[in-house]
Design an enzyme around this catalytic site. Structure first.
Site, PDB file in Angstrom:
ATOM      1  N   SER A 151       1.138  -1.206  -0.023  1.00 55.67           N
ATOM      2  CA  SER A 151       0.003  -0.036  -0.090  1.00 55.67           C
ATOM      3  C   SER A 151       1.002   1.163  -0.159  1.00 55.67           C
ATOM      4  CB  SER A 151      -0.904  -0.178   1.215  1.00 55.67           C
ATOM      5  OG  SER A 151      -1.759   1.182   1.287  1.00 55.67           O
ATOM      6  N   LYS A 171      -1.229  -0.962  -4.348  1.00 55.18           N
ATOM      7  CA  LYS A 171      -2.133  -0.065  -4.063  1.00 55.18           C
ATOM      8  C   LYS A 171      -1.732   1.283  -3.799  1.00 55.18           C
ATOM      9  CE  LYS A 171      -4.741   0.037   0.406  1.00 55.18           C
ATOM     10  NZ  LYS A 171      -5.408  -0.855   1.292  1.00 55.18           N
ATOM     11  N   GLY A 182      -4.284  -4.621   5.971  1.00 57.91           N
ATOM     12  CA  GLY A 182      -3.486  -4.188   7.115  1.00 57.91           C
ATOM     13  C   GLY A 182      -3.750  -3.094   7.767  1.00 57.91           C
TER      14      GLY A 182
HETATM   15  O1  OSB Z   1      -7.230   1.791   4.516  1.00 57.25           O
HETATM   16  O2  OSB Z   1      -6.439   0.138   4.174  1.00 57.25           O
HETATM   17  C1  OSB Z   1      -6.227   1.135   4.784  1.00 57.25           C
HETATM   18  C2  OSB Z   1      -3.167   1.664   6.937  1.00 57.25           C
HETATM   19  C3  OSB Z   1      -3.810   2.361   7.934  1.00 57.25           C
HETATM   20  C4  OSB Z   1      -5.236   2.465   7.730  1.00 57.25           C
HETATM   21  C5  OSB Z   1      -5.913   2.231   6.762  1.00 57.25           C
HETATM   22  C6  OSB Z   1      -5.356   1.581   5.880  1.00 57.25           C
HETATM   23  C7  OSB Z   1      -4.017   1.295   5.787  1.00 57.25           C
HETATM   24  C8  OSB Z   1      -3.145   0.756   4.685  1.00 57.25           C
HETATM   25  C9  OSB Z   1      -2.077   0.169   4.619  1.00 57.25           C
HETATM   26  O3  OSB Z   1      -3.698   0.826   3.402  1.00 57.25           O
HETATM   27  C10 OSB Z   1      -1.943  -1.388   4.829  1.00 57.25           C
HETATM   28  C11 OSB Z   1      -0.761  -1.907   5.487  1.00 57.25           C
HETATM   29  O4  OSB Z   1       0.456  -1.874   4.858  1.00 57.25           O
HETATM   30  O5  OSB Z   1      -0.707  -2.490   6.477  1.00 57.25           O
HETATM   31 MG    MG Z   2      -8.297   0.690   3.159  1.00 51.71          MG
END
Ligand code: OSB
Ligand code: MG
Length: 371
Positions: A138, A164, A294
């Site tokens: 992400s 992402k 995550g």
């Molecule tokens: O919306 O998926 C999400 C992290 C913190 C809060 C919300 C989100 C996220 C991420 C990171 O997109 C996911 C990760 O790499 O842990």
């Molecule tokens: Mg999300």
């Protein structure tokens, strides 16, 4: 349901502060540090660990780390049965409404202790069918497109199999177009808006259709289930829900409304791994793809997520990245990518433990709650 219990002597609440390797920016804010609440459940036979994914501030959802600690010490821990088995915690906590991230952490810590005492892995207990899981990454909102392209190039060099991009109004078409132009149409690519748009933005979001995205995650507000159904009918990019899905009941409603065709399953958001498995089972029965989200977890939360992501319905790569994507030093032995995948732990329980010296270095406070 057989639910042979273990006696719990007490629960330790531990607050740790983990600096992120780089700021992580989403439509709801910028994180430079992860404020984690860890639970350690102590029994005569084994200890169990649980990581609470609530963030410092209530911006992703209404929960926040300090609030989770409060509800745990005031209501959840005192409500634990005296000899809970793996299913009894969920039941005992049900009368207390909401606070799913706090409940998830407690349920996971008790489940981990139980599984360690009986020598079973969490992956085996949940019904995992794979020994490794595909790793996606992400990527936060950046100050410029060149900066974003450098970040994505670095992750692809490390082997990530899916990217992402975090988006928000003003940072959507341009970064997506640039990533497609630079890395080509074959790169598995998706976007996450964290609820930053409204249905009035449907014509704008339809302009993402040409980029062949795997999905768009949570474009609209958390409680806009009907609006998500309208949006899904108006765009060709599959709609995936994150914030909107807090239970299997929500998932069932979203599927029957046509509000999404993919679900991001985050165990913390839905109240634990048992509820996460229920959502997996439901989606699988309806042919709805799921993937494991995550919350910037340490190795403790990551180990459990990787076990969940090994279930058969997890057909899309998750936000299950390697430890070094988040932390220079994780509190467990680091999770590392091998050929774009993470290996599912096979040891008892979640299969990993914090390294005491590393844990002590990042610990801000501890509190012991006897039972
Ligand atoms: O919306 O998926 C999400 C992290 C913190 C809060 C919300 C989100 C996220 C991420 C990171 O997109 C996911 C990760 O790499 O842990
Ligand atoms: Mg999300």
């Amino acid at each position: 349901m057989t639910d042979t219990g273990i006696k719990i002597t007490g629960v330790e609440l531990r607050r740790i502060a983990m600096p992120l390797v780089a700021p992580f920016r989403t439509s709801f804010g910028t994180e430079t540090r992860r404020d984690v609440l860890l639970l350690r459940v102590v029994t005569p036979d084994a200890e169990g660990w649980g990581e609470c994914v609530a963030m410092t501030q209530p911006l992703y959802s209404s929960e926040y780390a300090e609030g989770a600690a409060d509800v745990l010490r005031r209501f959840l821990i005192p409500a634990l049965p005296s000899h809970p088995g793996p299913y009894a915690v969920n039941e005992a906590l049900r009368p207390i409404k909401g606070h799913r991230m706090a409940k998830a952490a407690l349920e996971t810590a008790v489940l981990d202790a139980h599984l360690r005492a009986t020598g079973q892995s969490l992956a085996g207990f949940l019904g995992a069918t794979r020994s490794r899981v595909a790793a996606g990454v992400s990527v936060g909102i950046m100050n410029s497109v060149p900066e974003l392209l450098d970040a994505v190039a670095g992750y692809l060099d490390e082997g990530y199999v899916r990217v992402k991009l975090k988006i928000q109004p003003g940072w959507d078409l341009e970064p997506v177009r640039a990533v497609r132009e630079r890395f080509g149409p074959e790169l598995p690519l998706q976007v996450d808006a964290n609820a930053a748009y409204t249905l009035a933005d449907a014509p704008h979001l339809a302009r993402l259709d040409e980029f062949g995205l795997l999905l768009i995650e949570q474009p609209l507000a958390d409680d806009d289930m009907v609006q998500h159904a309208r949006l899904a009918a108006a765009i060709s990019t599959p709609v995936c829900l994150d914030e909107s899905i807090e239970s299997a009941e929500h998932a069932a409603a979203a599927i029957s409304l046509g509000a999404c065709s993919v679900v991001n399953i985050k165990p913390g958001r839905v109240g634990g791994y048992l509820e996460a498995r229920r959502i997996h089972d439901l989606c699988r029965a309806h042919g709805v793809a799921v993937w494991c989200g995550g919350m910037l977890e340490t190795g403790i939360g990551r180990a459990a997520n990787v076990a969940l992501a090994a279930l058969p319905g997890f057909t899309l790569p998750g936000d299950t990245s390697g430890s070094r994507r988040y932390y220079r030093t994780d509190i467990t032995p680091p999770f590392e990518l091998e050929d774009g995948h993470l290996t599912v732990p096979t040891g008892p329980g979640i299969g990993v433990e914090p390294i005491p010296s590393l844990l002590d270095e990042v610990t801000v406070a501890t509190e012991w709650i006897p039972l």
